[in-house]
Design a protein around this motif. Structure first.
Motif, short mmCIF file in Angstrom:
data_model
loop_
_atom_site.label_atom_id
_atom_site.label_comp_id
_atom_site.label_asym_id
_atom_site.label_seq_id
_atom_site.Cartn_x
_atom_site.Cartn_y
_atom_site.Cartn_z
N LEU A 73 6.75 2.37 -6.91
CA LEU A 73 5.59 2.13 -7.77
C LEU A 73 5.95 1.24 -8.96
CD1 LEU A 73 3.85 5.63 -7.80
CD2 LEU A 73 3.36 3.65 -6.36
N SER A 74 7.18 1.37 -9.46
CA SER A 74 7.63 0.52 -10.55
C SER A 74 7.64 -0.95 -10.13
CB SER A 74 9.04 0.92 -11.00
OG SER A 74 9.06 2.23 -11.53
N SER A 75 8.08 -1.19 -8.91
CA SER A 75 8.10 -2.56 -8.39
C SER A 75 6.69 -3.13 -8.32
CB SER A 75 8.74 -2.56 -6.99
OG SER A 75 8.68 -3.85 -6.41
N ILE A 76 5.72 -2.31 -7.92
CA ILE A 76 4.33 -2.76 -7.83
C ILE A 76 3.79 -3.15 -9.20
CG2 ILE A 76 1.97 -2.03 -7.30
CD1 ILE A 76 3.20 -0.16 -5.16
N VAL A 77 4.04 -2.33 -10.21
CA VAL A 77 3.53 -2.59 -11.56
C VAL A 77 4.21 -3.79 -12.19
CG1 VAL A 77 3.35 -1.66 -13.91
CG2 VAL A 77 2.83 -0.20 -11.95
N ILE A 78 5.50 -3.90 -12.02
CA ILE A 78 6.25 -5.02 -12.61
C ILE A 78 5.75 -6.36 -12.08
CG2 ILE A 78 8.52 -6.15 -12.56
CD1 ILE A 78 9.77 -3.41 -12.98
N PRO A 121 2.66 -2.13 0.69
CA PRO A 121 1.28 -1.70 0.98
C PRO A 121 0.89 -0.58 -0.01
CG PRO A 121 2.77 -0.72 2.58
CD PRO A 121 3.61 -1.64 1.72
N VAL A 122 0.23 -0.97 -1.09
CA VAL A 122 -0.01 -0.05 -2.20
C VAL A 122 -0.78 1.20 -1.76
CG1 VAL A 122 -1.02 0.20 -4.50
CG2 VAL A 122 -0.01 -1.99 -3.81
N ARG A 123 -1.87 0.99 -1.07
CA ARG A 123 -2.72 2.13 -0.69
C ARG A 123 -1.96 3.11 0.19
NH1 ARG A 123 -6.08 3.56 3.54
NH2 ARG A 123 -7.88 4.86 2.95
N GLN A 124 -1.27 2.62 1.21
CA GLN A 124 -0.56 3.50 2.13
C GLN A 124 0.53 4.30 1.44
OE1 GLN A 124 -1.54 0.39 2.65
NE2 GLN A 124 -1.61 -0.17 4.83
N VAL A 125 1.27 3.62 0.55
CA VAL A 125 2.34 4.30 -0.19
C VAL A 125 1.77 5.40 -1.07
CG1 VAL A 125 3.98 4.00 -2.10
CG2 VAL A 125 4.03 2.43 -0.15
N CYS A 126 0.70 5.07 -1.79
CA CYS A 126 0.10 6.05 -2.70
C CYS A 126 -0.50 7.23 -1.97
CB CYS A 126 -0.96 5.38 -3.58
SG CYS A 126 -0.30 4.20 -4.77
N LEU A 127 -1.10 6.97 -0.81
CA LEU A 127 -1.68 8.07 -0.04
C LEU A 127 -0.60 9.02 0.48
CD1 LEU A 127 -4.56 6.34 1.96
CD2 LEU A 127 -4.71 7.73 -0.12
N GLN A 128 0.57 8.47 0.82
CA GLN A 128 1.68 9.34 1.23
C GLN A 128 2.13 10.21 0.06
OE1 GLN A 128 5.14 7.41 2.88
NE2 GLN A 128 6.27 9.33 3.09
N ILE A 129 2.26 9.59 -1.11
CA ILE A 129 2.66 10.34 -2.30
C ILE A 129 1.62 11.41 -2.63
CG2 ILE A 129 3.09 10.18 -4.79
CD1 ILE A 129 4.18 7.34 -4.27
N ARG A 130 0.35 11.04 -2.53
CA ARG A 130 -0.74 11.98 -2.83
C ARG A 130 -0.69 13.19 -1.90
NH1 ARG A 130 -7.19 10.38 -3.01
NH2 ARG A 130 -8.02 12.51 -3.21
N GLN A 131 -0.42 12.94 -0.63
CA GLN A 131 -0.37 14.02 0.35
C GLN A 131 0.80 14.95 0.11
OE1 GLN A 131 0.07 12.71 4.40
NE2 GLN A 131 0.06 14.78 5.24
#
Length: 253
Positions: A73-78, A121-131
């Motif tokens: 996630l840090s890589s995405i924001v940076i 793939p932001v959405r897929q990564v975040c959905l895995q973390i959310r789950q």
């Protein structure tokens, strides 16, 4: 601890899914340098991670899973504003040094350099973390991401949009998002935003909001992540206390 042993210990549920694919690609060049014997701890842990996820819908998040999620996630924001500011990279490295120590931080950044080269793939990564990750740990991730964005002294509109998108995908409510965001800005209504109340809140509502937020952001909520994350959790808790004290002075109660 060798890199192969560190990565074996670091990955739990994050070994599978889109995060596992990202980490696997990042490890490609790194693992080539190891013998099969050196790489064994990594692959053994990966097999255990797949079995564990099949038994439980949401296993307790370990420090290593949080660490890997944080790197991605840090890589995405940076990269959100189309450039990588050295101050933001230094902030991430310093935070990892402070939380994990020199050896573990060096291992993490060896991985981070290869993760940072990928299109994530932001959405897929975040959905895995959310789950797989509990809500208090996801709030801790969000707090860290705002810290990265603010590291260069200015949070760009692109960074805010990216963090907001991540927050939505992580299943964090808009009120929780605004609460944590307010911790990184100076404005007259920050105290209200941090406590998730309106400016016309009564004294009793302010007191109730403080009790609720103090419970939500209490450091014990992320104690399972290890002592290395205690200070970051304490910072959120401290901001809630300061917001309450500010309103006590303003309302004189």
């Amino acid at each position: 601890m060798s890199f192969s042993k560190w990565i074996g210990a670091a990955l739990g549920w994050s070994f599978g899914g889109p995060i596992g694919a990202i980490i696997g690609m990042a490890l490609g060049g790194i693992m080539d340098a190891f013998s099969d014997k050196d790489a064994e701890p990594f692959f053994k842990q990966g097999q255990q991670g797949r079995t564990y996820r099949s038994r439980m819908s949401r296993p307790q998040t370990r420090s290593g899973d949080f660490e890997v999620s944080l790197l991605i996630l840090s890589s995405i924001v940076i990269k959100a504003d189309g450039k990588q500011d050295q101050r933001e990279l230094d902030f991430v490295r310093q935070q990892f040094l402070h939380m994990y120590g020199k050896e573990r931080a060096n291992h993490a950044f060896k991985l981070f350099k290869n993760v940072n080269k990928q299109q994530i793939p932001v959405r897929q990564v975040c959905l895995q973390i959310r789950q797989m990750m509990d809500h208090p740990s996801r709030l801790q991730l969000l707090h860290f991401l705002f810290g990265i964005a603010k590291a260069d002294g200015h949070v760009t509109e692109e960074e805010v949009k990216q963090i907001y998108t991540i927050s939505n995908y992580l299943g964090i409510s808009s009120r929780d998002y605004e609460s944590i965001k307010a911790m990184f800005y100076n404005s007259s209504d920050n105290a209200y935003k941090i406590l998730e109340i309106s400016k016309d809140a009564t004294v009793s509502e302010i007191k109730a909001a403080y009790r609720k937020m103090a419970k939500k952001y209490h450091p014990d909520r992320v104690i399972h992540l290890g002592k290395e994350h205690h200070e970051g959790a304490e910072e959120k808790f401290r901001q809630v206390q300061q917001a309450y004290e500010q309103l006590q002075k303003e309302k004189r109660f």
